[in-house]
Design a protein around this motif. Structure first.
Motif, PDB file in Angstrom:
ATOM      1  N   SER A   1      -2.206   3.841  -2.290  1.00  0.00           N
ATOM      2  CA  SER A   1      -1.610   4.653  -1.243  1.00  0.00           C
ATOM      3  C   SER A   1      -0.117   4.834  -1.509  1.00  0.00           C
ATOM      4  CB  SER A   1      -1.896   3.992   0.101  1.00  0.00           C
ATOM      5  OG  SER A   1      -0.780   3.684   0.851  1.00  0.00           O
ATOM      6  N   GLU A   2       0.402   5.961  -1.106  1.00  0.00           N
ATOM      7  CA  GLU A   2       1.811   6.286  -1.337  1.00  0.00           C
ATOM      8  C   GLU A   2       2.741   5.305  -0.631  1.00  0.00           C
ATOM      9  OE1 GLU A   2       4.584  10.047  -0.290  1.00  0.00           O
ATOM     10  OE2 GLU A   2       2.634  10.505  -1.195  1.00  0.00           O
ATOM     11  N   LYS A   3       2.382   4.914   0.597  1.00  0.00           N
ATOM     12  CA  LYS A   3       3.196   3.958   1.358  1.00  0.00           C
ATOM     13  C   LYS A   3       3.245   2.608   0.652  1.00  0.00           C
ATOM     14  CE  LYS A   3       3.676   1.695   5.868  1.00  0.00           C
ATOM     15  NZ  LYS A   3       4.974   1.234   5.529  1.00  0.00           N
ATOM     16  N   PHE A   4       2.119   2.165   0.125  1.00  0.00           N
ATOM     17  CA  PHE A   4       2.080   0.892  -0.582  1.00  0.00           C
ATOM     18  C   PHE A   4       2.992   0.933  -1.807  1.00  0.00           C
ATOM     19  CE2 PHE A   4       0.618  -2.064  -3.743  1.00  0.00           C
ATOM     20  CZ  PHE A   4       0.450  -3.220  -3.015  1.00  0.00           C
ATOM     21  N   ILE A   5       2.910   1.992  -2.586  1.00  0.00           N
ATOM     22  CA  ILE A   5       3.742   2.111  -3.787  1.00  0.00           C
ATOM     23  C   ILE A   5       5.222   2.102  -3.419  1.00  0.00           C
ATOM     24  CG2 ILE A   5       4.394   3.659  -5.683  1.00  0.00           C
ATOM     25  CD1 ILE A   5       1.393   4.518  -5.708  1.00  0.00           C
ATOM     26  N   LYS A   6       5.576   2.781  -2.337  1.00  0.00           N
ATOM     27  CA  LYS A   6       6.971   2.862  -1.913  1.00  0.00           C
ATOM     28  C   LYS A   6       7.470   1.537  -1.328  1.00  0.00           C
ATOM     29  CE  LYS A   6       9.912   5.246   1.393  1.00  0.00           C
ATOM     30  NZ  LYS A   6       9.891   5.961   2.660  1.00  0.00           N
ATOM     31  N   ASP A   7       6.663   0.924  -0.445  1.00  0.00           N
ATOM     32  CA  ASP A   7       7.116  -0.250   0.304  1.00  0.00           C
ATOM     33  C   ASP A   7       6.721  -1.592  -0.301  1.00  0.00           C
ATOM     34  OD1 ASP A   7       8.160   1.540   2.109  1.00  0.00           O
ATOM     35  OD2 ASP A   7       6.584   1.267   3.604  1.00  0.00           O
ATOM     36  N   GLY A   8       5.615  -1.629  -1.050  1.00  0.00           N
ATOM     37  CA  GLY A   8       5.125  -2.900  -1.588  1.00  0.00           C
ATOM     38  C   GLY A   8       4.159  -3.604  -0.662  1.00  0.00           C
ATOM     39  N   PHE A   9       3.907  -3.019   0.494  1.00  0.00           N
ATOM     40  CA  PHE A   9       2.918  -3.571   1.423  1.00  0.00           C
ATOM     41  C   PHE A   9       2.419  -2.463   2.334  1.00  0.00           C
ATOM     42  CE2 PHE A   9       6.853  -3.849   3.780  1.00  0.00           C
ATOM     43  CZ  PHE A   9       6.500  -3.570   5.087  1.00  0.00           C
TER      44      PHE A   9
END
Length: 194
Positions: A1-9
Motif C-alpha cells: 500500500s502507498e501509505k505503508f511505503i510512505k509511513d512504514g506502518f
C-alpha cells in the motif's frame, strides 16, 4: 500500500471479530500464568534481557515480556489463516511465499517502563533503500489507548535507520522530519510495521 511505503506502518481496522480476540487474550494470559508458575516452581533465575531469560519467555524491560510459549497453538492460528491478513502481507512484501519467522506475545503489566526507540531488524543493504523484506503484524488483544501506552512511530523513519543519527539530523535540518504518531488501535484491528 502507498501509505505503508510512505509511513512504514499501516493500520487495518476491524479485521477480526472481538470474540476471537477475547478468546485469544484469555488463552494467552493462561499460558503466561502457567509459564510464570513453572519458572517459580523450578526456582529458576529470571531477569531482564535475553541472557537472563529463556527460549519461551524474555523480560525485555521492567514488567514487559515477550513470550513464544505455546504461541503455535491452534487458537492463535486465526491470524495466519485470515485471507485479509494474507492479502495485506503479500501486498506489502510483494510476494505470496513469505515465511513466518516468529510468533510471540508481548505482555506489558502495570509498572512497565517505556520502551526505547529501536528497529526490529537490519536492512538488507547499507547503501540503498530497498522494499520491505521483514514485516511485523501486531494484533492487539486489548484496546490500545493513551493510558495503556501506544507504540510511537516516526512516519517515514524506516528510510533513516541505515544511518539513524546522520539521517535524522539531515531530516531535522531540512525540516522533513515528520512528527511522532501514536496510533490508537482497537481490538480486532491490526498494525503492520516495516
Amino acid at each position: 500500500s502507498e501509505k505503508f511505503i510512505k509511513d512504514g506502518f499501516v493500520i487495518a481496522k476491524d479485521i477480526f471479530p472481538i470474540i476471537t480476540i477475547d478468546n485469544a487474550r484469555v488463552k494467552a494470559l493462561e499460558n503466561f500464568h502457567e509459564l510464570q508458575c513453572l519458572i517459580a516452581l523450578k526456582q529458576l533465575h529470571f531477569g531482564i534481557g535475553i541472557k537472563n531469560g529463556f527460549c519461551e519467555i524474555v523480560q525485555r524491560h521492567q514488567c514487559r515480556f515477550e513470550m513464544t510459549y505455546k504461541m503455535e497453538e491452534n487458537c492463535f492460528n486465526f491470524v495466519l489463516n485470515d485471507p485479509n491478513v494474507k492479502s495485506l502481507v503479500s501486498s506489502i512484501l510483494q510476494c505470496d511465499d513469505y515465511i513466518v519467522a516468529n510468533r510471540s506475545l508481548v505482555i506489558s503489566i502495570d509498572g512497565c517502563s517505556d520502551q526505547a526507540w529501536h528497529t526490529d531488524g537490519p536492512h538488507m543493504s547499507t547503501t540503498t533503500d530497498l522494499p520491505c523484506h521483514c514485516l511485523n503484524v501486531f494484533v492487539p488483544l486489548v484496546d490500545v489507548t493513551e493510558l495503556s501506552g501506544p507504540t510511537e512511530f516516526r512516519p517515514g523513519s524506516q528510510w533513516y535507520t541505515r544511518d539513524l543519527t546522520k539521517s535524522m539530523l539531515i531530516a531535522k535540518l531540512k525540516k522533513t522530519l515528520r512528527p511522532i504518531e501514536t496510533p490508537i488501535i482497537q481490538k480486532g484491528s491490526i498494525l503492520l510495521v516495516s
